[in-house]
Design a protein around this motif. Structure first.
Motif, PDB file in Angstrom:
ATOM      1  N   ASN A   1      32.930  29.504  58.871  1.00 23.16           N
ATOM      2  CA  ASN A   1      31.496  29.228  58.704  1.00 23.16           C
ATOM      3  C   ASN A   1      30.978  29.731  57.362  1.00 23.16           C
ATOM      4  OD1 ASN A   1      31.502  28.085  61.293  1.00 23.16           O
ATOM      5  ND2 ASN A   1      31.197  30.081  62.215  1.00 23.16           N
ATOM      6  N   ALA A   2      29.954  30.595  57.372  1.00 20.82           N
ATOM      7  CA  ALA A   2      29.227  30.932  56.153  1.00 20.82           C
ATOM      8  C   ALA A   2      30.073  31.621  55.101  1.00 20.82           C
ATOM      9  CB  ALA A   2      28.028  31.815  56.506  1.00 20.82           C
ATOM     10  N   ASN A   3      31.119  32.356  55.511  1.00 22.72           N
ATOM     11  CA  ASN A   3      31.914  33.117  54.551  1.00 22.72           C
ATOM     12  C   ASN A   3      33.265  32.469  54.255  1.00 22.72           C
ATOM     13  OD1 ASN A   3      30.553  35.450  56.622  1.00 22.72           O
ATOM     14  ND2 ASN A   3      30.042  35.554  54.448  1.00 22.72           N
ATOM     15  N   SER A   4      33.419  31.209  54.610  1.00 21.01           N
ATOM     16  CA  SER A   4      34.720  30.553  54.499  1.00 21.01           C
ATOM     17  C   SER A   4      35.185  30.353  53.057  1.00 21.01           C
ATOM     18  CB  SER A   4      34.689  29.198  55.219  1.00 21.01           C
ATOM     19  OG  SER A   4      33.705  28.354  54.645  1.00 21.01           O
ATOM     20  N   ASP A   5      34.252  30.404  52.100  1.00 20.81           N
ATOM     21  CA  ASP A   5      34.604  30.146  50.703  1.00 20.81           C
ATOM     22  C   ASP A   5      34.764  31.418  49.882  1.00 20.81           C
ATOM     23  OD1 ASP A   5      35.271  27.930  49.154  1.00 20.81           O
ATOM     24  OD2 ASP A   5      33.349  27.927  48.115  1.00 20.81           O
TER      25      ASP A   5
ATOM     26  N   TRP B   1      36.364  34.455  44.853  1.00 18.96           N
ATOM     27  CA  TRP B   1      36.877  35.669  44.231  1.00 18.96           C
ATOM     28  C   TRP B   1      38.132  35.382  43.407  1.00 18.96           C
ATOM     29  CZ3 TRP B   1      41.327  38.561  44.136  1.00 18.96           C
ATOM     30  CH2 TRP B   1      41.228  39.828  43.545  1.00 18.96           C
ATOM     31  N   LEU B   2      39.031  34.558  43.925  1.00 20.50           N
ATOM     32  CA  LEU B   2      40.246  34.221  43.185  1.00 20.50           C
ATOM     33  C   LEU B   2      39.920  33.530  41.870  1.00 20.50           C
ATOM     34  CD1 LEU B   2      42.415  32.972  46.178  1.00 20.50           C
ATOM     35  CD2 LEU B   2      42.916  34.976  44.756  1.00 20.50           C
ATOM     36  N   THR B   3      38.912  32.672  41.882  1.00 21.66           N
ATOM     37  CA  THR B   3      38.486  32.006  40.650  1.00 21.66           C
ATOM     38  C   THR B   3      37.974  33.032  39.647  1.00 21.66           C
ATOM     39  OG1 THR B   3      37.907  29.986  41.849  1.00 21.66           O
ATOM     40  CG2 THR B   3      36.915  30.289  39.678  1.00 21.66           C
ATOM     41  N   ALA B   4      37.149  33.978  40.118  1.00 19.07           N
ATOM     42  CA  ALA B   4      36.617  35.014  39.232  1.00 19.07           C
ATOM     43  C   ALA B   4      37.721  35.914  38.692  1.00 19.07           C
ATOM     44  CB  ALA B   4      35.576  35.848  39.974  1.00 19.07           C
ATOM     45  N   ALA B   5      38.791  36.104  39.470  1.00 16.01           N
ATOM     46  CA  ALA B   5      39.908  36.955  39.055  1.00 16.01           C
ATOM     47  C   ALA B   5      40.907  36.218  38.176  1.00 16.01           C
ATOM     48  CB  ALA B   5      40.613  37.512  40.284  1.00 16.01           C
ATOM     49  N   GLY B   6      40.686  34.911  37.966  1.00 13.74           N
ATOM     50  CA  GLY B   6      41.591  34.124  37.134  1.00 13.74           C
ATOM     51  C   GLY B   6      42.903  33.792  37.822  1.00 13.74           C
ATOM     52  N   LEU B   7      42.904  33.763  39.145  1.00 14.05           N
ATOM     53  CA  LEU B   7      44.110  33.455  39.915  1.00 14.05           C
ATOM     54  C   LEU B   7      44.028  32.053  40.508  1.00 14.05           C
ATOM     55  CD1 LEU B   7      44.495  36.845  41.797  1.00 14.05           C
ATOM     56  CD2 LEU B   7      45.860  36.043  39.859  1.00 14.05           C
ATOM     57  N   PRO B   8      45.154  31.440  40.801  1.00 20.30           N
ATOM     58  CA  PRO B   8      45.134  30.105  41.420  1.00 20.30           C
ATOM     59  C   PRO B   8      44.453  30.154  42.790  1.00 20.30           C
ATOM     60  CG  PRO B   8      47.320  30.643  40.593  1.00 20.30           C
ATOM     61  CD  PRO B   8      46.529  31.906  40.529  1.00 20.30           C
ATOM     62  N   THR B   9      43.578  29.204  43.037  1.00 17.23           N
ATOM     63  CA  THR B   9      42.862  29.200  44.321  1.00 17.23           C
ATOM     64  C   THR B   9      43.759  28.807  45.484  1.00 17.23           C
ATOM     65  OG1 THR B   9      42.115  26.934  43.911  1.00 17.23           O
ATOM     66  CG2 THR B   9      40.653  28.724  43.227  1.00 17.23           C
ATOM     67  N   ASP B  10      44.955  28.264  45.194  1.00 14.38           N
ATOM     68  CA  ASP B  10      45.835  27.884  46.298  1.00 14.38           C
ATOM     69  C   ASP B  10      46.349  29.100  47.061  1.00 14.38           C
ATOM     70  OD1 ASP B  10      47.600  28.898  44.443  1.00 14.38           O
ATOM     71  OD2 ASP B  10      48.920  27.150  44.412  1.00 14.38           O
ATOM     72  N   ILE B  11      46.190  30.298  46.487  1.00 16.59           N
ATOM     73  CA  ILE B  11      46.566  31.516  47.218  1.00 16.59           C
ATOM     74  C   ILE B  11      45.760  31.622  48.507  1.00 16.59           C
ATOM     75  CG2 ILE B  11      46.515  34.048  47.148  1.00 16.59           C
ATOM     76  CD1 ILE B  11      47.096  33.910  44.178  1.00 16.59           C
ATOM     77  N   SER B  12      44.497  31.162  48.461  1.00 17.98           N
ATOM     78  CA  SER B  12      43.647  31.243  49.649  1.00 17.98           C
ATOM     79  C   SER B  12      44.107  30.304  50.753  1.00 17.98           C
ATOM     80  CB  SER B  12      42.199  30.936  49.277  1.00 17.98           C
ATOM     81  OG  SER B  12      42.057  29.585  48.887  1.00 17.98           O
ATOM     82  N   LYS B  13      44.994  29.345  50.417  1.00 18.43           N
ATOM     83  CA  LYS B  13      45.451  28.362  51.401  1.00 18.43           C
ATOM     84  C   LYS B  13      46.776  28.736  52.053  1.00 18.43           C
ATOM     85  CE  LYS B  13      43.109  24.622  48.911  1.00 18.43           C
ATOM     86  NZ  LYS B  13      43.268  23.323  48.199  1.00 18.43           N
ATOM     87  N   GLN B  14      47.372  29.851  51.627  1.00 18.73           N
ATOM     88  CA  GLN B  14      48.623  30.259  52.260  1.00 18.73           C
ATOM     89  C   GLN B  14      48.352  30.708  53.695  1.00 18.73           C
ATOM     90  OE1 GLN B  14      49.359  33.268  49.267  1.00 18.73           O
ATOM     91  NE2 GLN B  14      49.087  34.932  50.725  1.00 18.73           N
ATOM     92  N   PRO B  15      49.358  30.678  54.569  1.00 25.90           N
ATOM     93  CA  PRO B  15      49.146  31.031  55.977  1.00 25.90           C
ATOM     94  C   PRO B  15      48.480  32.397  56.132  1.00 25.90           C
ATOM     95  CG  PRO B  15      51.321  30.089  55.665  1.00 25.90           C
ATOM     96  CD  PRO B  15      50.740  30.269  54.292  1.00 25.90           C
ATOM     97  N   GLY B  16      47.465  32.450  56.971  1.00 21.27           N
ATOM     98  CA  GLY B  16      46.741  33.695  57.214  1.00 21.27           C
ATOM     99  C   GLY B  16      46.174  33.701  58.625  1.00 21.27           C
ATOM    100  N   VAL B  17      45.119  34.467  58.818  1.00 19.44           N
ATOM    101  CA  VAL B  17      44.453  34.552  60.124  1.00 19.44           C
ATOM    102  C   VAL B  17      42.959  34.367  59.894  1.00 19.44           C
ATOM    103  CG1 VAL B  17      44.072  35.930  62.198  1.00 19.44           C
ATOM    104  CG2 VAL B  17      46.194  36.202  60.898  1.00 19.44           C
ATOM    105  N   THR B  18      42.313  33.534  60.726  1.00 21.50           N
ATOM    106  CA  THR B  18      40.886  33.243  60.586  1.00 21.50           C
ATOM    107  C   THR B  18      40.132  33.697  61.832  1.00 21.50           C
ATOM    108  OG1 THR B  18      41.332  31.329  59.171  1.00 21.50           O
ATOM    109  CG2 THR B  18      39.164  31.435  60.206  1.00 21.50           C
ATOM    110  N   PHE B  19      39.001  34.345  61.622  1.00 30.20           N
ATOM    111  CA  PHE B  19      38.143  34.806  62.706  1.00 30.20           C
ATOM    112  C   PHE B  19      36.775  34.146  62.565  1.00 30.20           C
ATOM    113  CE2 PHE B  19      41.178  38.085  61.577  1.00 30.20           C
ATOM    114  CZ  PHE B  19      41.736  38.438  62.796  1.00 30.20           C
ATOM    115  N   ASP B  20      36.015  34.115  63.656  1.00 31.63           N
ATOM    116  CA  ASP B  20      34.704  33.460  63.596  1.00 31.63           C
ATOM    117  C   ASP B  20      33.572  34.402  63.235  1.00 31.63           C
ATOM    118  OD1 ASP B  20      34.764  34.857  65.958  1.00 31.63           O
ATOM    119  OD2 ASP B  20      33.796  33.310  67.158  1.00 31.63           O
TER     120      ASP B  20
END
Length: 299
Positions: free
Chosen positions: A196-200, A205-224
């Motif tokens: 929801n509101a914090n999904s992005d 943060w990765l963009t601000a850190a100069g890192l590839p945003t695809d890191i955020s798409k690696q397998p993880g865990v999502t909570f509501d």
């Protein structure tokens, strides 16, 4: 000469039917039959000597006379609702109902609330949590803590605090077989997400850190809920994207650490929001003053 007021039931039926443009929906709202609505409006038309609706096969429209009459009727009912609300609220002068997000309540407001209760023992504080915006005319809520830019029509918005975005994790993740020493090491760890509101937050943060945003798409865990995400980080399940107001207490107590120095300013902040007409009641003024002081105090 004193004019006689028309039937109140007829006026209610007229206002509801005009608002919905449907006798059926008006009947449902007023908990009567469609036939009753039709009869009440017909009697009102006879009392006024004016036709109010043009009835067609499957549609309903207002006559010019009804279009001119409706704003006054609607304003009168709104005045009655407000007067009744003010009357009933006299018995609730000691009750303060505040709506906020569940995560903000759990991680920031509730740990501090005992200080307000000690200072204002005569005020009974009731906290409700919801992800949707409060309707102050419908909901029995005195104020809400909202996240945004402070622009809500008809409402008073008092600035409380801003957030920064930055990763947080358990101190245990800084060591081990895959120590977390630089942002690039995030690829070797589980990222925790909030829907929801914090999904992005991670992508920003990765963009601000100069890192590839695809890191955020690696397998993880999502909570509501964000406070559940933060608890998962405390438990060492992975690395969460923290917001200042949600994690400052856990950082101060050593349950979380900030592995990197890169922080991204959030584009909005938290406000205490209340209806203009009720913003200066003694109970709300006391809460606003305390909340403002608390929001600017050190954790």
């Amino acid at each position: 000469m004193t004019s006689r007021l028309p039937s109140l039931n007829g006026l209610r039926a007229f206002e509801a039917a005009a608002r919905h443009m449907s006798f059926t929906l008006a009947a449902s709202e007023l908990n009567v039959t469609q036939t009753a609505i039709s009869h009440q409006i017909r009697r009102l038309e006879e009392e006024l000597g004016v036709r109010l609706f043009v009835r067609q096969n499957r549609s309903l429209s207002l006559t010019p006379e009804a279009t001119e009459y409706l704003p006054g009727v609607r304003a009168a009912f709104n005045d009655l609702r407000l007067a009744t609300d003010r009357l009933l609220r006299r018995d609730d002068d000691h009750v303060l109902t505040v709506s906020t997000l569940a995560s903000l309540a759990a991680k920031w407001l509730l740990p501090r609330l005992s200080a307000f209760q000690e200072a204002h023992s005569g005020i009974d504080v009731r906290i409700t949590t919801s992800t949707s915006l409060v309707d102050f005319q419908r909901d029995k809520v005195d104020a809400a803590i909202r996240y945004g830019r402070g622009q809500w029509a008809g409402l008073r918005a008092d600035w409380l605090m801003a957030d920064e975005l930055f990763p947080v994790c358990s101190p245990s993740l800084l060591q081990g077989t895959k120590p977390l020493k630089c942002p690039e090491d995030l690829r070797d760890h589980t990222l925790l997400h909030t829907s929801n509101a914090n999904s992005d937050d991670w992508r920003l943060w990765l963009t601000a850190a100069g890192l590839p945003t695809d890191i955020s798409k690696q397998p993880g865990v999502t909570f509501d809920l964000l406070f559940v995400t933060i608890q998962a980080a405390i438990d060492g399940i992975g690395i969460a994207m923290g917001r200042t107001s949600y994690v400052q207490d856990d950082i101060a107590k050593g349950r979380l650490v900030v592995p990197f120095k890169i922080a991204l300013p959030a584009d909005a902040g938290f406000y205490l929001v209340s209806p203009q007409g009720r913003a200066d009641t003694p109970k709300l003024s006391a809460f606003r003053s305390w909340l403002g002081t608390t929001a600017h105090a050190a954790p």
